[in-house]
Write a protein that holds these residues in place. Structure first.
Motif, PDB file in Angstrom:
ATOM      1  N   ARG A   3      -4.917  -8.710  -5.346  1.00 21.67           N
ATOM      2  CA  ARG A   3      -4.389  -7.802  -4.349  1.00 21.67           C
ATOM      3  C   ARG A   3      -3.713  -8.608  -3.261  1.00 21.67           C
ATOM      4  O   ARG A   3      -4.151  -9.692  -2.897  1.00 21.67           O
ATOM      5  CB  ARG A   3      -5.515  -6.981  -3.714  1.00 21.67           C
ATOM      6  N   ALA A   4      -2.641  -8.063  -2.733  1.00 23.06           N
ATOM      7  CA  ALA A   4      -1.987  -8.709  -1.601  1.00 23.06           C
ATOM      8  C   ALA A   4      -2.850  -8.534  -0.364  1.00 23.06           C
ATOM      9  O   ALA A   4      -3.467  -7.494  -0.159  1.00 23.06           O
ATOM     10  CB  ALA A   4      -0.609  -8.076  -1.372  1.00 23.06           C
ATOM     11  N   PRO A   5      -2.944  -9.568   0.495  1.00 18.87           N
ATOM     12  CA  PRO A   5      -3.743  -9.421   1.709  1.00 18.87           C
ATOM     13  C   PRO A   5      -3.148  -8.344   2.607  1.00 18.87           C
ATOM     14  O   PRO A   5      -1.957  -8.141   2.663  1.00 18.87           O
ATOM     15  CB  PRO A   5      -3.654 -10.811   2.350  1.00 18.87           C
ATOM     16  N   SER A   6      -4.011  -7.652   3.318  1.00 22.71           N
ATOM     17  CA  SER A   6      -3.549  -6.560   4.169  1.00 22.71           C
ATOM     18  C   SER A   6      -3.565  -6.983   5.619  1.00 22.71           C
ATOM     19  O   SER A   6      -4.239  -7.917   6.017  1.00 22.71           O
ATOM     20  CB  SER A   6      -4.462  -5.342   3.988  1.00 22.71           C
ATOM     21  N   THR A   7      -2.845  -6.276   6.411  1.00 26.62           N
ATOM     22  CA  THR A   7      -2.871  -6.510   7.844  1.00 26.62           C
ATOM     23  C   THR A   7      -4.064  -5.809   8.443  1.00 26.62           C
ATOM     24  O   THR A   7      -4.608  -4.870   7.872  1.00 26.62           O
ATOM     25  CB  THR A   7      -1.576  -5.963   8.492  1.00 26.62           C
ATOM     26  N   SER A   8      -4.497  -6.273   9.614  1.00 24.62           N
ATOM     27  CA  SER A   8      -5.640  -5.650  10.266  1.00 24.62           C
ATOM     28  C   SER A   8      -5.327  -4.215  10.639  1.00 24.62           C
ATOM     29  O   SER A   8      -6.205  -3.350  10.617  1.00 24.62           O
ATOM     30  CB  SER A   8      -6.037  -6.449  11.509  1.00 24.62           C
ATOM     31  N   THR A   9      -4.071  -3.939  10.950  1.00 20.86           N
ATOM     32  CA  THR A   9      -3.681  -2.571  11.309  1.00 20.86           C
ATOM     33  C   THR A   9      -3.874  -1.623  10.136  1.00 20.86           C
ATOM     34  O   THR A   9      -4.403  -0.519  10.286  1.00 20.86           O
ATOM     35  CB  THR A   9      -2.216  -2.533  11.761  1.00 20.86           C
ATOM     36  N   SER A  11      -5.919  -2.017   7.576  1.00 17.24           N
ATOM     37  CA  SER A  11      -7.355  -1.874   7.329  1.00 17.24           C
ATOM     38  C   SER A  11      -7.990  -0.909   8.326  1.00 17.24           C
ATOM     39  O   SER A  11      -8.797  -0.056   7.958  1.00 17.24           O
ATOM     40  CB  SER A  11      -8.047  -3.238   7.417  1.00 17.24           C
ATOM     41  N   LEU A  12      -7.606  -1.046   9.606  1.00 16.50           N
ATOM     42  CA  LEU A  12      -8.151  -0.156  10.623  1.00 16.50           C
ATOM     43  C   LEU A  12      -7.756   1.290  10.354  1.00 16.50           C
ATOM     44  O   LEU A  12      -8.553   2.213  10.556  1.00 16.50           O
ATOM     45  CB  LEU A  12      -7.665  -0.578  12.009  1.00 16.50           C
ATOM     46  N   ALA A  13      -6.531   1.487   9.892  1.00 19.68           N
ATOM     47  CA  ALA A  13      -6.077   2.843   9.579  1.00 19.68           C
ATOM     48  C   ALA A  13      -6.897   3.438   8.444  1.00 19.68           C
ATOM     49  O   ALA A  13      -7.292   4.609   8.483  1.00 19.68           O
ATOM     50  CB  ALA A  13      -4.595   2.832   9.215  1.00 19.68           C
ATOM     51  N   ALA A  66      -9.386  -0.145  -9.229  1.00 19.90           N
ATOM     52  CA  ALA A  66     -10.345  -1.221  -9.446  1.00 19.90           C
ATOM     53  C   ALA A  66     -10.503  -1.594 -10.916  1.00 19.90           C
ATOM     54  O   ALA A  66     -10.741  -2.763 -11.237  1.00 19.90           O
ATOM     55  CB  ALA A  66     -11.711  -0.822  -8.884  1.00 19.90           C
ATOM     56  N   ILE A  67     -10.380  -0.606 -11.810  1.00 24.91           N
ATOM     57  CA  ILE A  67     -10.670  -0.854 -13.225  1.00 24.91           C
ATOM     58  C   ILE A  67      -9.383  -0.878 -14.053  1.00 24.91           C
ATOM     59  O   ILE A  67      -9.035  -1.886 -14.656  1.00 24.91           O
ATOM     60  CB  ILE A  67     -11.649   0.208 -13.765  1.00 24.91           C
ATOM     61  N   SER A  68      -8.692   0.244 -14.098  1.00 19.89           N
ATOM     62  CA  SER A  68      -7.445   0.328 -14.866  1.00 19.89           C
ATOM     63  C   SER A  68      -6.727   1.619 -14.516  1.00 19.89           C
ATOM     64  O   SER A  68      -7.368   2.671 -14.373  1.00 19.89           O
ATOM     65  CB  SER A  68      -7.728   0.291 -16.371  1.00 19.89           C
ATOM     66  N   LEU A 170      -2.065   3.322  -5.116  1.00 21.88           N
ATOM     67  CA  LEU A 170      -1.015   2.501  -4.498  1.00 21.88           C
ATOM     68  C   LEU A 170      -1.504   1.822  -3.227  1.00 21.88           C
ATOM     69  O   LEU A 170      -1.199   0.652  -2.980  1.00 21.88           O
ATOM     70  CB  LEU A 170       0.205   3.378  -4.195  1.00 21.88           C
ATOM     71  N   VAL A 171      -2.282   2.538  -2.418  1.00 24.65           N
ATOM     72  CA  VAL A 171      -2.783   1.957  -1.170  1.00 24.65           C
ATOM     73  C   VAL A 171      -3.794   0.863  -1.447  1.00 24.65           C
ATOM     74  O   VAL A 171      -3.711  -0.245  -0.901  1.00 24.65           O
ATOM     75  CB  VAL A 171      -3.395   3.060  -0.277  1.00 24.65           C
ATOM     76  N   LEU A 172      -4.774   1.150  -2.315  1.00 32.12           N
ATOM     77  CA  LEU A 172      -5.851   0.190  -2.544  1.00 32.12           C
ATOM     78  C   LEU A 172      -5.374  -1.074  -3.238  1.00 32.12           C
ATOM     79  O   LEU A 172      -5.952  -2.147  -3.034  1.00 32.12           O
ATOM     80  CB  LEU A 172      -6.973   0.849  -3.358  1.00 32.12           C
ATOM     81  N   ARG A 173      -4.341  -0.977  -4.039  1.00 26.69           N
ATOM     82  CA  ARG A 173      -3.844  -2.174  -4.705  1.00 26.69           C
ATOM     83  C   ARG A 173      -3.102  -3.106  -3.764  1.00 26.69           C
ATOM     84  O   ARG A 173      -2.801  -4.243  -4.118  1.00 26.69           O
ATOM     85  CB  ARG A 173      -2.948  -1.790  -5.891  1.00 26.69           C
ATOM     86  N   ARG A 174      -2.830  -2.650  -2.577  1.00 26.99           N
ATOM     87  CA  ARG A 174      -2.215  -3.496  -1.556  1.00 26.99           C
ATOM     88  C   ARG A 174      -3.246  -4.037  -0.575  1.00 26.99           C
ATOM     89  O   ARG A 174      -2.894  -4.755   0.353  1.00 26.99           O
ATOM     90  CB  ARG A 174      -1.137  -2.708  -0.802  1.00 26.99           C
ATOM     91  N   LEU A 175      -4.504  -3.696  -0.786  1.00 28.60           N
ATOM     92  CA  LEU A 175      -5.577  -4.108   0.110  1.00 28.60           C
ATOM     93  C   LEU A 175      -6.555  -5.016  -0.637  1.00 28.60           C
ATOM     94  O   LEU A 175      -6.590  -5.024  -1.874  1.00 28.60           O
ATOM     95  CB  LEU A 175      -6.313  -2.881   0.648  1.00 28.60           C
ATOM     96  N   PRO A 176      -7.363  -5.774   0.086  1.00 28.83           N
ATOM     97  CA  PRO A 176      -8.358  -6.638  -0.567  1.00 28.83           C
ATOM     98  C   PRO A 176      -9.353  -5.826  -1.387  1.00 28.83           C
ATOM     99  O   PRO A 176      -9.623  -4.656  -1.091  1.00 28.83           O
ATOM    100  CB  PRO A 176      -9.055  -7.327   0.618  1.00 28.83           C
ATOM    101  N   CYS A 177      -9.927  -6.457  -2.412  1.00 31.79           N
ATOM    102  CA  CYS A 177     -10.887  -5.772  -3.271  1.00 31.79           C
ATOM    103  C   CYS A 177     -12.090  -5.266  -2.483  1.00 31.79           C
ATOM    104  O   CYS A 177     -12.715  -4.271  -2.859  1.00 31.79           O
ATOM    105  CB  CYS A 177     -11.366  -6.710  -4.382  1.00 31.79           C
ATOM    106  N   SER A 178     -12.436  -5.963  -1.399  1.00 25.41           N
ATOM    107  CA  SER A 178     -13.600  -5.568  -0.613  1.00 25.41           C
ATOM    108  C   SER A 178     -13.435  -4.166  -0.032  1.00 25.41           C
ATOM    109  O   SER A 178     -14.424  -3.450   0.177  1.00 25.41           O
ATOM    110  CB  SER A 178     -13.848  -6.572   0.510  1.00 25.41           C
ATOM    111  N   VAL A 179     -12.201  -3.751   0.233  1.00 22.39           N
ATOM    112  CA  VAL A 179     -11.956  -2.412   0.768  1.00 22.39           C
ATOM    113  C   VAL A 179     -12.325  -1.356  -0.278  1.00 22.39           C
ATOM    114  O   VAL A 179     -12.960  -0.342   0.038  1.00 22.39           O
ATOM    115  CB  VAL A 179     -10.494  -2.256   1.217  1.00 22.39           C
TER     116      VAL A 179
END
Length: 204
Positions: A3-9, A11-13, A66-68, A170-179
Motif C-alpha cells: 500500500r502507498a503510505p498515506s498522509t496524516s490528513t 488517516s485523520l479523515a 485486504a484479501i482479493s 479504493l480508499v483502503l488500498r491507498r492506506l497502510p495495512c494497519s488501517v
C-alpha cells in the motif's frame, strides 16, 4: 498487499468517519427494516440507510482490499442469490440477528487472513462473504417493491452498494495495512453491538 503510505490528513479523515459511524451505531441500537417503495432513488438509498447493511458493505470492501478484489464477485453472487430468495418470500429464523453477525464474520475473515500471512483461500473467504451478503440481500428481497418500480429499485440498490464497497477498496488500498486491520476490529465490534444491543435493551 503493498500500500502507498498515506498522509496524516487522510488517516485523520478516515478515523473521523469511523467515529461518526460509531456514534450513529450507539444512537441506533435496533435495525430499522420495512417495506421499501419508490424507484431507482429509493433503491440507491435503501442499503445505505440501514446501519447494518452499510457496515456490511464497508466490511466487504475492506475484505476485498485486504484479501482479493475477487471477493466483490463473490459478494455479487451472494447478493443475487439472497435477493431472489427473499423476493420469492423466503426467510430465515433470526434473520436480523444473522445479518448483524454477518458483519462480524466478514471482519473476522480479514483478521484471520492477515494472521495467517499465507496465500488466501479464496473459496473459503469467498463463501463466507457470499453467505454474509446473501442474508442481507434476502432482507432486501423481502422489503423490495413488487410493482413496476421493482427493476429500477434493484438497480439503484446495486449501484449504491457497489459505490460503498468499491469506494472502500479504493480508499483502503491507498492506506497502510494497519488501517484495514483497525477497521476490521471496529466492524467486528460494531456487528456484535448491532446484534446484541436490541436484546440488551429488551432485558432492561
Amino acid at each position: 498487499m503493498n500500500r502507498a503510505p498515506s498522509t496524516s490528513t487522510t488517516s485523520l479523515a478516515l478515523y473521523g468517519g469511523l467515529a461518526a459511524v460509531a456514534f450513529a451505531l450507539a444512537a441506533q441500537p435496533a435495525q430499522a427494516h420495512g417495506f421499501a417503495h419508490g424507484g431507482i432513488g429509493s433503491g440507491f438509498l435503501h442499503p445505505l440507510t440501514g446501519l447494518d447493511h452499510l457496515l456490511l458493505l464497508i466490511g466487504v470492501g475492506a475484505a476485498s482490499a485486504a484479501i482479493s478484489s475477487t471477493l466483490l464477485l463473490w459478494a455479487l453472487a451472494g447478493a443475487v442469490a439472497g435477493g431472489v430468495f427473499g423476493a420469492m418470500g423466503g426467510s430465515l429464523p433470526f434473520a436480523e440477528l444473522l445479518a448483524a453477525l454477518a458483519i462480524t464474520v466478514v471482519a473476522g475473515s480479514i483478521l484471520w487472513a492477515e494472521r495467517q500471512g499465507s496465500s488466501p483461500r479464496l473459496s473459503l473467504w469467498g463463501g463466507l462473504v457470499a453467505a454474509a451478503v446473501a442474508v442481507h440481500a434476502m432482507l432486501h428481497g423481502l422489503e423490495a417493491p413488487s410493482d413496476h418500480n421493482s427493476l429500477s429499485w434493484w438497480l439503484g440498490a446495486f449501484v449504491g452498494s457497489l459505490l460503498v464497497s468499491g469506494g472502500t477498496v479504493l480508499v483502503l488500498r491507498r492506506l497502510p495495512c494497519s488501517v484495514t486491520t483497525r477497521l476490521a476490529v471496529a466492524l467486528a465490534l460494531g456487528g456484535g453491538l448491532v446484534a446484541f444491543a436490541p436484546l440488551a435493551l429488551q432485558l432492561r
